[in-house]
Structures are given as C-alpha cells and as structure tokens.
Motif scaffolding. Structure first.
Motif, mmCIF file in Angstrom:
data_model
loop_
_atom_site.group_PDB
_atom_site.id
_atom_site.type_symbol
_atom_site.label_atom_id
_atom_site.label_comp_id
_atom_site.label_asym_id
_atom_site.label_seq_id
_atom_site.Cartn_x
_atom_site.Cartn_y
_atom_site.Cartn_z
ATOM 1 N N LEU A 88 0.846 -1.200 0.000
ATOM 2 C CA LEU A 88 0.000 0.000 0.000
ATOM 3 C C LEU A 88 0.874 1.240 0.000
ATOM 4 C CD1 LEU A 88 -2.785 1.463 0.346
ATOM 5 C CD2 LEU A 88 -2.350 1.385 2.818
ATOM 6 N N VAL A 89 0.617 2.133 -0.936
ATOM 7 C CA VAL A 89 1.189 3.482 -0.891
ATOM 8 C C VAL A 89 0.107 4.360 -0.277
ATOM 9 C CG1 VAL A 89 2.066 5.427 -2.214
ATOM 10 C CG2 VAL A 89 2.688 3.092 -2.863
ATOM 11 N N ALA A 90 0.299 4.699 1.001
ATOM 12 C CA ALA A 90 -0.730 5.389 1.783
ATOM 13 C C ALA A 90 -0.594 6.899 1.649
ATOM 14 C CB ALA A 90 -0.631 4.977 3.251
ATOM 15 N N GLY A 91 -1.710 7.598 1.928
ATOM 16 C CA GLY A 91 -1.722 9.054 1.851
ATOM 17 C C GLY A 91 -1.121 9.715 3.077
ATOM 18 N N ALA A 92 -1.179 11.039 3.083
ATOM 19 C CA ALA A 92 -0.569 11.825 4.158
ATOM 20 C C ALA A 92 -1.172 11.472 5.508
ATOM 21 C CB ALA A 92 -0.752 13.309 3.872
ATOM 22 N N PRO A 93 -0.342 11.358 6.539
ATOM 23 C CA PRO A 93 -0.866 11.074 7.884
ATOM 24 C C PRO A 93 -1.715 12.236 8.381
ATOM 25 C CG PRO A 93 1.479 11.626 7.965
ATOM 26 C CD PRO A 93 1.128 11.488 6.517
ATOM 27 N N GLY A 94 -2.708 11.903 9.192
ATOM 28 C CA GLY A 94 -3.574 12.935 9.753
ATOM 29 C C GLY A 94 -4.813 13.223 8.943
ATOM 30 N N CYS A 136 4.340 5.339 3.261
ATOM 31 C CA CYS A 136 3.606 6.610 3.166
ATOM 32 C C CYS A 136 4.088 7.412 1.966
ATOM 33 C CB CYS A 136 3.781 7.425 4.443
ATOM 34 S SG CYS A 136 2.863 8.981 4.418
ATOM 35 N N GLY A 137 3.158 7.787 1.110
ATOM 36 C CA GLY A 137 3.483 8.612 -0.056
ATOM 37 C C GLY A 137 3.133 10.065 0.135
ATOM 38 N N HIS A 138 2.619 10.418 1.326
ATOM 39 C CA HIS A 138 2.331 11.804 1.692
ATOM 40 C C HIS A 138 1.405 12.503 0.692
ATOM 41 C CE1 HIS A 138 5.152 11.728 5.050
ATOM 42 N NE2 HIS A 138 5.956 11.048 4.259
ATOM 43 N N SER A 139 0.581 11.732 0.000
ATOM 44 C CA SER A 139 -0.442 12.268 -0.918
ATOM 45 C C SER A 139 0.146 13.134 -2.022
ATOM 46 C CB SER A 139 -1.508 13.072 -0.137
ATOM 47 O OG SER A 139 -2.158 12.247 0.800
ATOM 48 N N ALA A 140 1.396 12.867 -2.416
ATOM 49 C CA ALA A 140 2.058 13.697 -3.418
ATOM 50 C C ALA A 140 2.825 12.828 -4.413
ATOM 51 C CB ALA A 140 3.016 14.677 -2.745
#
Length: 338
Positions: A188-194, A223-227
């Motif tokens: 999984l490449v997850a989005g930004a935490p929070g 984590c891919g930080h949504s970017a």
C-alpha cells in the motif's frame, strides 16, 4: 440618458431610464414585491443598458443574506478540483447563489485565515475540505452557528453536515481484487498522515487483506504523503524489501503519478512485473499503457450533494446534521494484470 461609463449607475438612474419610481426599481431588483410584467421588463432593460449591479453587501443588511456561499479547499491537494467546482457552481447557480472560492493550501493556519476572510464577505454558508490536523476551525464555525458542510475528508463529528466518498469498503474491494489474482504480498502506498481519507483507505486495505486470507504486515505499507514525489519514494521503499510486493494499492492519483514514473525508471512492466490498483480515477487513467484499474470517486455528485446540504442548513438551521457517504465505482482495466 444613461450614466457615463465613469460613474456607477444607481437605482435613480434606472428609474429615470425606465420611467418608473425608485421604489419600483427596488422591488424589481430585490424581488420584494410583484410588479407588472411590462414594468418589470422596462426596469430589466434599463439594468442591462446601464450595467447596474446593485450593492450585495447593502442588500444583505436588509435581507439578512448575500445569496453567496464560500468554498475553502486546497487546490493543490485535490486533483479533481475542476470537476468538483463545476458541480458546485452549477448546483449553486440553479438556486440563484454565487460561489466565492478560497485556497487553504492544506494548512490549518491558512485555512483559518481563508475561512475568516470568506465570513467577512458575509457568505451565507461554507463548504470546507478540512486541512490535516484541523479541529479548531470546524469547532469555531459550529459554535458560531455558521452553516457549514465538510467536503471529501469526513470526520467523526456529529454536529456538522458532511459529504464524501466511502473509502473503507472500496479500498477493501481493490485489495481483495488483487488477492483474487493470486497476489500474496500486496503493498500500500498510503496518503498523508492525519487525513481522514488516508486513515480510512489504510483501514480498507487491512480489511481487504483479511478478507483475502492475508496477514497484515506493516512493512508492506509506505507513506506517499499524498504527493507525486512521495509516491515515487514509497514505491522505492517497497521494492527495496527483501521480499517486495507483487501488487500495490495506491491511495490517490497524485501518488500514482510518482509510482508510474518510478516503475518506468526501473523498466517494470505494469500488470505483469507489478500489478497496480489506484484510487480517484483521474481523466488520464484510461490513457496510460496499460490503463489503470481504479476506484472512481463520484466527484460531481459529491459537489451537488454538498450544495444541497448547505442550502438545506441555511433554510433550516436547527435540522439534524447529516453525513452522506457516496460509493465509488470500480473501473476495471489492465494495470491489475487482468
């Protein structure tokens, strides 16, 4: 005669041009009383000729509203922004409302400033995509009684209207689909935490693993930080594992761009060397080779429902708040190896 272009036309100018009283002009432009059709037509023709716009703020002091709504959203963080805004503006225009847009830059500080700026424009209500870590701004809006609808990123609050996509079951379905193809190591490449969306899609991924008979392994989550750059870095992290994944779920399209670039840099064949499934379904998703299997968010319907919720809240401030989750649709293409 109509006023010169250098002066601002007034209701007196309209009245003189149309041959009616100022009171009649006021009734026509503010809709406060029925006027004979021929008189109304003469006033509207004079309005068109002079370019009269009136004073929305002054009218708001009398009517209690400006018939405008504010939209506070991060333009950079929402790749489907154009589609969303078109839906919002169409729905608002159908109800004779105008839309004021402000960019939050996805930070709480800027969000607070933009929300207060919109409130200073006396908007009747707000559509807000909360920034990561937000809580203060939403609480402030609720305590002030400001009609507000949260967009896209839903919270656990029950005192504010919200509308967005269903994330958990849809991400589970993507993971289960990859599992049904025989993949036993699914990353999984997850989005930004929070972000609520990141947390929900990660939970959906875990649920999909369980439904596929696969164990949760935190090493398979990056984590891919949504970017875009974060997506590329996350794929590098996953592929550096002693046993790298054979399939990856990518939690939004911004990160998918980075994943695709990194895979291409490594000479990986999508669908055979590495199976991919994504979330969002950008307009280019079916144009890449191979086309991407994704979950398509119902972006237009989210925009329409958000405006309807907001107008309902403006009309009835005491009604029970609603949370609406709309199901995404699976776009089954070739990147998953099918």
């Amino acid at each position: 005669m109509p006023p010169s272009r250098s002066s601002r036309p007034t209701q007196r100018d309209i009245a003189e041009l149309a041959g009616v009283s100022i009171t009649t002009v006021s009734h026509v432009v503010n809709g406060t009383r029925a006027v004979a059709p021929e008189t109304r037509a003469a006033v509207l023709a004079a309005v068109e000729q002079t370019g009269y716009t009136g004073d929305a703020i002054a009218r708001s002091l009398v009517t209690g509203g400006t018939r405008s709504i504010g939209v506070a959203i991060s333009l950079l963080a929402n790749p489907y922004f154009a589609v969303l805004m078109q839906a919002i503006e169409r729905e608002a225009a159908a109800a004779d409302y105008t839309v004021l847009l402000a960019d939050t830059h996805d930070t709480v500080t800027t969000e607070q400033d933009t929300v207060r700026a919109l409130r200073s424009r006396r908007v009747d209500g707000l559509l807000l995509t909360p920034a990561p870590g937000d809580g203060t701004v939403i609480g402030e809006l609720v305590s002030l009684g400001m009609p507000t609808v949260l967009l896209d990123r839903l919270t656990t609050r029950t005192d504010v209207d919200q509308v967005g996509a269903e994330n958990i079951q849809s991400t589970s379905a993507l993971t289960e689909h990859l599992g049904s193809r025989g993949h036993r190591r699914i990353g999984l490449v997850a989005g930004a935490p929070g972000l609520a969306t990141s947390e929900e899609r990660t939970l959906g991924y875990r649920l999909g693993l369980g439904r596929s008979g696969l164990a949760w392994n935190p090493d398979l989550v990056a984590c891919g930080h949504s970017a875009r750059d974060g997506g590329a870095a996350a794929l590098r992290e996953l592929l550096a594992l002693p046993e790298p994944p054979t399939a990856v779920v990518v939690a939004n399209d911004a990160m998918m761009v980075g994943v695709l670039h990194e895979a291409q840099r490594r000479g990986l064949r999508i669908g055979s060397d590495l199976a991919l499934a994504g979330y969002d379904d950008a307009e280019w998703a079916d144009l890449v080779d191979p086309p991407l299997t994704t979950m398509a968010q119902p972006v237009e319907e989210i925009g329409r429902q958000a405006v309807r919720l907001l107008l309902g809240r403006i009309a009835d401030p005491d009604r029970t708040p609603e949370t609406i989750r709309l199901p995404p649709a699976l776009r089954h293409r070739a990147s998953c190896g099918c």
